[in-house]
Design a protein around this motif. Structure first.
Motif, short mmCIF file in Angstrom:
data_model
loop_
_atom_site.label_atom_id
_atom_site.label_comp_id
_atom_site.label_asym_id
_atom_site.label_seq_id
_atom_site.Cartn_x
_atom_site.Cartn_y
_atom_site.Cartn_z
N ILE A 6 0.82 -1.09 -0.01
CA ILE A 6 0.07 -0.08 -0.02
C ILE A 6 1.06 1.17 0.12
O ILE A 6 0.53 2.35 -0.78
N LEU A 7 1.91 1.24 0.66
CA LEU A 7 2.86 2.37 0.92
C LEU A 7 3.61 2.58 -0.35
O LEU A 7 3.48 3.86 -0.90
N VAL A 8 3.99 1.49 -1.08
CA VAL A 8 4.69 1.68 -2.43
C VAL A 8 3.67 2.21 -3.45
O VAL A 8 3.96 3.22 -4.33
N VAL A 9 2.46 1.66 -3.45
CA VAL A 9 1.37 2.23 -4.55
C VAL A 9 1.12 3.62 -4.11
O VAL A 9 1.10 4.45 -5.18
N LEU A 10 0.79 4.14 -2.83
CA LEU A 10 0.47 5.33 -2.57
C LEU A 10 1.54 6.31 -3.12
O LEU A 10 1.12 7.28 -3.85
N ALA A 11 3.06 5.96 -2.95
CA ALA A 11 4.09 6.70 -3.28
C ALA A 11 4.02 6.89 -4.77
O ALA A 11 4.33 7.79 -5.27
N LEU A 12 3.83 5.69 -5.36
CA LEU A 12 3.76 5.70 -6.85
C LEU A 12 2.62 6.46 -7.48
O LEU A 12 3.00 7.36 -8.34
N GLY A 13 1.56 6.52 -6.87
CA GLY A 13 0.42 7.33 -7.37
C GLY A 13 0.65 8.61 -7.12
O GLY A 13 0.09 9.69 -8.06
N ARG A 14 1.36 9.02 -6.09
CA ARG A 14 1.61 10.68 -6.01
C ARG A 14 2.72 11.44 -6.53
O ARG A 14 3.03 12.53 -6.35
N SER A 15 3.57 10.34 -7.35
CA SER A 15 4.78 10.90 -7.87
C SER A 15 4.72 11.16 -9.53
O SER A 15 4.35 10.13 -10.33
N PRO A 16 4.99 12.42 -9.99
CA PRO A 16 5.00 12.47 -11.56
C PRO A 16 6.24 11.60 -12.01
O PRO A 16 7.27 11.41 -11.12
N TRP A 17 6.14 11.12 -13.12
CA TRP A 17 7.22 10.34 -13.59
C TRP A 17 8.08 11.04 -14.79
O TRP A 17 7.54 12.18 -15.46
N HIS A 18 9.23 10.63 -14.85
CA HIS A 18 10.04 11.25 -15.85
C HIS A 18 10.27 10.60 -17.00
O HIS A 18 10.53 9.23 -16.86
N ALA A 19 9.67 11.00 -18.11
CA ALA A 19 9.63 10.35 -19.41
C ALA A 19 10.95 10.07 -19.78
O ALA A 19 12.20 10.59 -19.34
N PHE A 20 11.23 9.39 -20.71
CA PHE A 20 12.81 8.84 -21.22
C PHE A 20 13.61 10.14 -21.97
O PHE A 20 12.49 11.00 -22.88
N PRO A 21 14.28 10.45 -21.33
CA PRO A 21 15.14 11.57 -22.17
C PRO A 21 15.72 11.44 -23.59
O PRO A 21 16.39 10.47 -23.45
N GLY A 22 15.24 12.12 -24.55
CA GLY A 22 15.92 12.01 -25.74
C GLY A 22 15.28 10.89 -26.56
O GLY A 22 14.34 10.29 -26.08
N PRO A 23 15.82 10.85 -27.80
CA PRO A 23 14.95 9.90 -28.74
C PRO A 23 15.09 8.47 -28.48
O PRO A 23 16.32 8.16 -27.74
N TRP A 24 14.25 7.64 -28.78
CA TRP A 24 14.65 6.27 -28.68
C TRP A 24 15.64 5.68 -29.69
O TRP A 24 15.96 6.41 -30.53
N PRO A 25 16.56 5.01 -29.26
CA PRO A 25 17.71 4.30 -29.91
C PRO A 25 17.05 3.36 -30.99
O PRO A 25 16.15 2.87 -30.61
N GLU A 26 17.46 3.83 -32.44
CA GLU A 26 17.02 2.85 -33.46
C GLU A 26 17.27 1.49 -33.10
O GLU A 26 16.60 0.37 -33.41
N ASP A 27 18.58 1.15 -32.84
CA ASP A 27 19.11 -0.11 -32.55
C ASP A 27 19.24 -0.27 -31.25
O ASP A 27 20.41 -0.04 -30.63
N THR A 28 18.57 -1.22 -30.48
CA THR A 28 18.82 -1.53 -29.20
C THR A 28 20.01 -1.96 -28.78
O THR A 28 20.73 -1.60 -27.90
N VAL A 29 20.04 -3.35 -29.49
CA VAL A 29 21.54 -4.23 -29.16
C VAL A 29 22.62 -3.28 -29.40
O VAL A 29 23.68 -3.29 -28.48
N GLY A 30 22.84 -2.43 -30.45
CA GLY A 30 24.03 -1.56 -30.51
C GLY A 30 24.16 -0.42 -29.52
O GLY A 30 25.23 -0.25 -28.98
N ALA A 31 22.95 -0.11 -28.93
CA ALA A 31 22.95 0.96 -27.96
C ALA A 31 23.42 0.08 -26.49
O ALA A 31 24.01 0.89 -25.90
N VAL A 32 23.08 -0.74 -26.50
CA VAL A 32 23.51 -1.77 -25.09
C VAL A 32 24.81 -1.92 -25.10
O VAL A 32 25.66 -1.77 -24.29
N ALA A 33 25.39 -2.48 -26.30
CA ALA A 33 26.75 -2.67 -26.61
C ALA A 33 27.60 -1.60 -26.25
O ALA A 33 28.63 -1.51 -25.58
#
Lengths: 169, 476
Positions: free
Chosen positions: A106-133
């Motif tokens: 309940i505590l975690v859900v309440l905290a989640l519900g009351r916090s704004p989220w940070h969206a992913f900064p910047g564009p999605w990488p085209e090639d995720t494998v390359g980005a991970v590497a």
């Protein structure tokens, strides 16, 4: 993907993951628990795919569902003595543990519900494998190497603990 | 300074650890004794390198911070690793096998601690912490075939994994709330947007994870059993270095990156500190086993160290740095003496220390003075270190807390002197010969005593170094 469908799939996968995880804890037979654990891992892999992290999903299936869970079952097979039907017992604290877990949830859900989220900064990488590497061998090379040493230590420790003494048998 | 130069301490430590592992496999069994000397000399050499770069500052790659604060802690870890190596020569030599791996794991655990002290990024921090914990888990179970050692290993690995899981969960919340794993970025976001509920939950989880490593009440339940079952030199290492690593990471995250969240955890730290001091000291009184006694005393020491966190000032951080360095020498001296006694008599019971003063004046004197230093009796260095901590909290208006700490220190004198009473006024068991102490251990013990007396009478060099590091760390 369409927004509504994506949300529906997410809830389906979440229900699968959590339901299987509850089964892991509740079932009395540890082999059944291990099989449900595979289902949990696959549910998590599905969520990775939903997040467009295909490589991570593949690794999750290969290593967790494929490797870890199978090892777990082998471990149970090789070490288990006594009756398999009651191999995953509860101790006497299950009521207290349930109450504490619920409160924490309940505590975690309440905290989640009351916090704004940070969206992913910047564009999605085209090639995720390359980005991970690039992340592994670029900015994160230090933790990457430390993970290698950590795994080595784990293997050395497992051998040290499991190897029989000369005079033992 | 280039990357290689900044990372030289970590790279040399990794090379030493992996080298010991490889050479240990190639060497025939009887020759492996030499590895202990290689490990000790190597660690001393690395300490010299670390000392040479005590002023170095720089950021490597993605937020790996080299600064005087981190290097101070690295010197502390290296000092305790060297003392642990010297204390282990005979103890580990008697075990059937695994000598080479023992020193390699010890060095790699030290590497993990160094990474923790320097990590300015959450993933690096977590991996360093895991490297330390896993290596220590294996070292704790080293007395194979001994039930207590097996129990200690099992407890440490299960509770350690639980605390790691809580910590990791907390770190994931912090990442979710701020969108970065870099401490610098996290600090910037928090300073801009304040502490959101999600971040608050994350901080509390992380706090619990670190309190486990520090063995602060109520996250201390693993400490007495693990300390009792582990090989004695490793118990010493666990009690000083693992605790210091917990404090290093705590200070790095909460003082360095999240000072804006101070209001959230200030009261929690006061509670942890009070509980640790009171419970640690009171439960230590009835203990009959020297390792359990020192375990509870180490819990209470975590309480004193937390006073420096409560103070939340340069003086507080400097006092923590000074205290933990002195604590290394006092506690390692006590555990080394206990190891020497165990090698001879095979016992950890305080009752068996009866008449030790006549069987080995050196061991008795070392144990007496190191325990007195832990209690904070002048002119030993433990007095000065406690004095700074108390001044730091009084400066923030927590007079009642300082009074409680002084009161609890008095309680601790009682149980420390119980050991002294057995050693100096007890009758040695009939027919027991003098306790033999190898030369290396004698040198280590005398050095520890010299440190305790020197910095008790003339603390300026070390306090100057500690407070300078604290000032650079907090950017003042």
């Amino acid at each position: 993907m369409e927004g509504g469908a994506s949300v529906a799939i997410f809830w389906l996968l979440a229900a699968l993951t959590v339901g299987a995880a509850v089964a892991v804890v509740m079932l009395p037979n540890i082999v059944h628990s291990a099989l449900y654990l595979v289902l949990t891992f696959i549910g998590v892999a599905g969520i990775y795919i939903l997040l467009e992290a295909e490589f991570l999903a593949a690794v999750q299936v290969l290593i967790y569902a494929g490797g870890v869970a199978v090892l777990l079952i082998f471990g149970v097979m090789l070490t288990r003595r006594g009756h398999i039907r009651q191999s995953n017992p509860f101790n006497s604290y299950h009521v207290a543990a349930g109450v504490v877990s619920l409160a924490l949830f309940i505590l975690v859900v309440l905290a989640l519900g009351r916090s704004p989220w940070h969206a992913f900064p910047g564009p999605w990488p085209e090639d995720t494998v390359g980005a991970v590497a690039e992340a592994f061998l670029g900015p994160y090379v230090l933790p990457f190497e430390v993970a290698a040493v950590l795994l080595l230590v784990g293997i050395v420790g497992a051998i040290l603990l499991a190897r029989e003494e000369k005079g033992e048998k | 300074m280039g990357i290689w130069q900044l990372l030289s301490v970590e790279l040399l430590t990794a090379a030493l650890g992996l080298g010991l592992l490889a050479v240990g496999l190639l060497m025939p069994g009887r020759e492996r004794r030499g590895l202990a000397y290689v490990a000790t000399a190597g660690l001393m050499g690395i300490a010299a390198v670390a000392w040479a770069m005590r002023e170095a500052q720089g950021v490597v790659l993605n937020g790996y911070i080299i600064d005087p604060f981190g290097t101070y802690f690295k010197l502390l870890f290296l000092a305790s690793a060297v003392l642990t190596c010297i204390a282990s020569f005979d103890y580990i030599g008697r075990l059937p096998r695994g000598e080479g791996e023992f020193y390699a794991l010890l060095v790699l655990a030290t590497l993990g601690m160094m990474l923790v002290a320097s990590a300015g990024e959450l993933i690096t921090l977590y991996l360093g912490l895991e490297l330390m914990t896993i290596s220590l888990c294996i070292l704790v179970t080293y007395r194979k075939g001994d039930m207590k050692s097996a129990e200690a290993g099992l407890k440490y690995i299960i509770l350690g994994a639980l605390s790691s899981a809580v910590l990791l969960y907390g770190l994931s919340f912090i990442y979710g709330a701020t969108g970065s794993t870099l401490l610098e970025d996290i600090g910037r976001v928090v300073a801009r947007e304040g502490v959101k509920p999600l971040l608050g939950v994350g901080i509390i989880f992380v706090l619990a994870g670190f309190a486990f490593k520090m063995a602060a009440v109520p996250f201390h339940m693993w400490a007495p059993d693990v300390y009792e079952g582990a090989p004695t030199p490793i118990t010493g290492f666990l009690s000083v270095a693992s605790k210091a690593a917990g404090f290093a990471a705590f200070l790095r995250i909460f003082f360095g990156a999240l000072p804006a969240s101070h209001g959230l955890w200030a009261e929690l730290i006061v509670a942890l500190s009070v509980l640790s001091m009171v419970i640690g000291n009171l439960v230590a009184i009835p203990q009959k086993n020297i390792k359990r006694l020192l375990a509870y005393s180490s819990i209470s020491q975590a309480g004193y160290l937390l006073l420096g966190v409560v103070a939340f000032s340069v003086l507080g951080v400097g006092a923590i740095l000074y205290y933990s360095m002195i604590y290394v020498f006092a506690n390692m001296a006590a555990f080394t003496a206990a190891t020497a006694f165990f090698n001879e008599d095979g016992s950890d019971e305080i009752a068996d220390f009866a008449g030790l003063a006549r069987r080995s004046p050196l061991l008795a004197a070392v144990l007496l003075f190191s325990l007195l230093s832990l209690a904070g009796i002048p002119p030993l260095a433990g007095f000065v270190s406690k004095f700074y901590l108390f001044v730091a909290v009084i400066g923030q208006g927590y007079i009642w807390l300082a009074l409680l700490a002084v009161l609890m220190s008095m309680v601790s004198v009682y149980y420390y002197l119980q050991v002294a009473k057995a050693m100096y006024f007890g009758e040695p068991p009939a027919g027991r010969a003098a306790v033999r102490v190898p030369l290396g251990m004698q040198v280590a013990l005398v050095v520890c005593l010299a440190v305790l007396f020197f910095f008790g009478l003339y603390p300026t060099p070390l306090t100057g170094y500690a407070f300078n590091s604290a000032m650079v760390f907090l950017g003042q």
